[in-house]
Write an enzyme that holds these catalytic residues in place. Structure first.
Site, PDB file in Angstrom:
ATOM      1  N   LYS A 240       0.856  -1.292   0.003  1.00  0.00           N
ATOM      2  CA  LYS A 240       0.031  -0.169   0.123  1.00  0.00           C
ATOM      3  C   LYS A 240       0.655   1.197   0.096  1.00  0.00           C
ATOM      4  O   LYS A 240       1.841   1.354   0.719  1.00  0.00           O
ATOM      5  CB  LYS A 240      -0.816  -0.084   1.239  1.00  0.00           C
ATOM      6  CG  LYS A 240      -1.814  -0.775   1.494  1.00  0.00           C
ATOM      7  CD  LYS A 240      -2.810  -0.939   2.695  1.00  0.00           C
ATOM      8  CE  LYS A 240      -3.732  -1.852   3.027  1.00  0.00           C
ATOM      9  NZ  LYS A 240      -5.002  -1.749   2.015  1.00  0.00           N
ATOM     10  N   ARG A 314     -10.318 -11.292   2.436  1.00  0.00           N
ATOM     11  CA  ARG A 314     -11.284 -12.309   1.954  1.00  0.00           C
ATOM     12  C   ARG A 314     -10.922 -13.724   2.190  1.00  0.00           C
ATOM     13  O   ARG A 314     -11.359 -14.896   2.164  1.00  0.00           O
ATOM     14  CB  ARG A 314     -11.659 -12.119   0.607  1.00  0.00           C
ATOM     15  CG  ARG A 314     -10.792 -11.986  -0.564  1.00  0.00           C
ATOM     16  CD  ARG A 314     -11.299 -11.322  -1.579  1.00  0.00           C
ATOM     17  NE  ARG A 314     -11.291 -10.020  -1.220  1.00  0.00           N
ATOM     18  CZ  ARG A 314     -11.746  -8.899  -2.287  1.00  0.00           C
ATOM     19  NH1 ARG A 314     -12.348  -9.390  -3.474  1.00  0.00           N
ATOM     20  NH2 ARG A 314     -11.638  -7.844  -1.851  1.00  0.00           N
TER      21      ARG A 314
END
Length: 460
Positions: A240, A314
């Site tokens: 990120k 997820r």
């Protein structure tokens, strides 16, 4: 300590809650000195106004809290809290004007104005204390406040002090408080017990990944809560940028929210069998980090082409959901700070949720309105299933293109929930700007609404 109602006593200052459309009629019935004081101070009953009125001896005689118009209240949450946070410290009681149907949620908002995250520095100021309003269940509202404060504290704590081990300790402490059982599958045992995705995401960190499993209750329907516990998310090898990493201590917000919800359930003694599953990991960067393009095996036996290591939430949820489904719960719920797409769709205040059951959606919408915990239903849009089906594996964790990112993530998770009655929340877990009863920082979202809906959803 979580905020609680003040002890009853004769010295509490009376508070009159006054809507703007009835202010003039209310004021006309007051002594001349009160009328003159209110007009001189510009009080009109507008939302969030607060005014203390001296008695004939110059002491504190009463307080006025503006309740605004119905249109103004529709644009706010915790209207009374806006006035409460402007009152001087002391003890107050509601004397008139608070609608009975709003009393519990407004009392909760008042209590939450006392929340302070003071782990690292002393808190500023002492909040105005409130005696329990007439008709309000004090224990129930205090329990909601305690759950909210637990969730906020967990999210607000930086990752240096809230890693997988500390999240485990928080779950174990909660279990001990309510007589629940907690077990943990740790490190390499994740592979031995067939939780390969949880291990894969957490293996690059020197803080061992783990699956936390809390159980409480032995009768009633089975409810399983699964919370994303990514204690810090660097994005992995798909690193990120700095501005996106700044808030990643909150990436365990799903775990914090299910623990808050579990606290509500256990404190209320609901007749159900509760299970809480939290995959707790840190998504770090090292030589053992998983890579873009890797094909990963899941507990369910489905293979996943990993096309972005920053779509790790997820993955860890997938193994936990597969385990949950094996137990055939009557209701399976996941909560996660999962996608930026959800924030673009509904902003930071609303909690998007997915369900294939119309009755559950209706029950949740109704409870959200009365608990000041707004939610918004999103679709399990089945034509998008093809977007999560890559060429070389069963599933793709990060479909290209960026379209429908929250929906495709929810569809991905549903593959692991099997045939269970499944509901998923894609929450933000954070209040970006301070609001009455909701300081900037960690937030409980959707959990209060779900708690209030459970009796209808599970016929409790």
């Amino acid at each position: 300590m979580p905020p609680v109602f003040a002890a009853p006593g004769p010295d509490a200052c009376p508070v009159h809650v006054i809507a703007s459309d009835v202010f003039e009629s209310w004021l006309s019935g007051q002594p001349q000195r009160v009328q003159a004081w209110a007009k001189a101070q510009g009080f009109t009953g507008a939302c969030g106004q607060a005014l203390t009125v001296p008695d004939t001896d110059g002491g504190l005689g009463m307080a006025l809290a503006g309740y605004g118009s119905a249109a103004q209240r529709a644009r706010r949450r915790f209207v009374l809290a806006e006035a409460a946070q402007k009152l001087p410290s002391g003890t107050y009681r509601i004397a008139s004007g608070l609608p009975a149907e709003d009393a519990a949620s407004e009392a909760l908002g008042w209590l939450l104005t006392a929340y302070r995250f003071d782990r690292y520095k002393d808190a500023n100021g002492e909040a105005a204390a409130l005696q329990v309003p007439e008709g309000v269940d004090a224990a129930a509202v205090e329990s909601l406040a305690a759950a909210e404060c637990l969730t906020r504290d967990l999210i607000n704590t930086p990752a240096s002090d809230m890693g997988p081990a500390e999240l485990q300790a928080a779950a174990e402490s909660l279990a001990q408080e309510f007589g629940a059982e907690a077990s943990v599958t740790l490190g390499e045992d994740l592979l031995k017990q067939n939780f390969p995705l949880i291990h894969t995401v957490g293996r690059a960190s020197d803080r061992a990944p783990r699956l936390i499993d809390l159980r409480w209750g032995s009768t009633g329907p089975k409810l399983t809560l699964v919370g994303k516990g990514v204690c810090f998310d660097t994005g992995g090898l798909n690193l990120k940028p700095g501005n996106s990493m700044a808030l990643m201590k909150k990436d365990m917000g799903g775990a914090a929210n299910v623990l808050g919800l579990a606290r509500m359930i256990m404190a209320a003694g609901l007749n159900l069998q509760l299970r809480v599953l939290i995959p707790a990991v840190e998504n770090a960067v090292s030589g053992s980090a998983f890579r873009p393009g890797d094909v990963l095996m899941s507990r369910k036996g489905l293979t996943v082409e990993n096309n972005n290591t920053d779509a790790e939430g997820r993955l860890v949820l997938a193994d936990a959901l597969a385990l949950a489904a094996e137990d055939a719960p009557d209701l399976l719920v996941s909560m996660a700070t999962l996608t930026g797409a959800a924030r673009v769709a509904v902003g930071p205040d609303l909690s998007p949720f997915y369900t294939g059951h119309e009755e559950d959606a209706a029950a949740l919408a109704a409870s959200a309105a009365r608990t000041a915990d707004p939610v918004w239903r999103m679709p399990f849009h089945e034509p998008y299933e093809t977007m999560i089906e890559p060429g070389i594996a069963d599933l793709d964790n990060a479909p290209a293109g960026g379209f429908a990112g929250s929906i495709t993530a929810a569809l991905f998770l549903r593959r692991f929930a099997g045939d269970t009655r499944y509901m998923h929340f894609d929450i933000y877990g954070w209040t970006p700007s301070a609001a009455p009863g909701r300081p900037k920082g960690g937030a409980l979202q959707g959990a209060r609404a779900l708690f209030a809906a459970l009796p209808d959803m599970l016929e409790l």
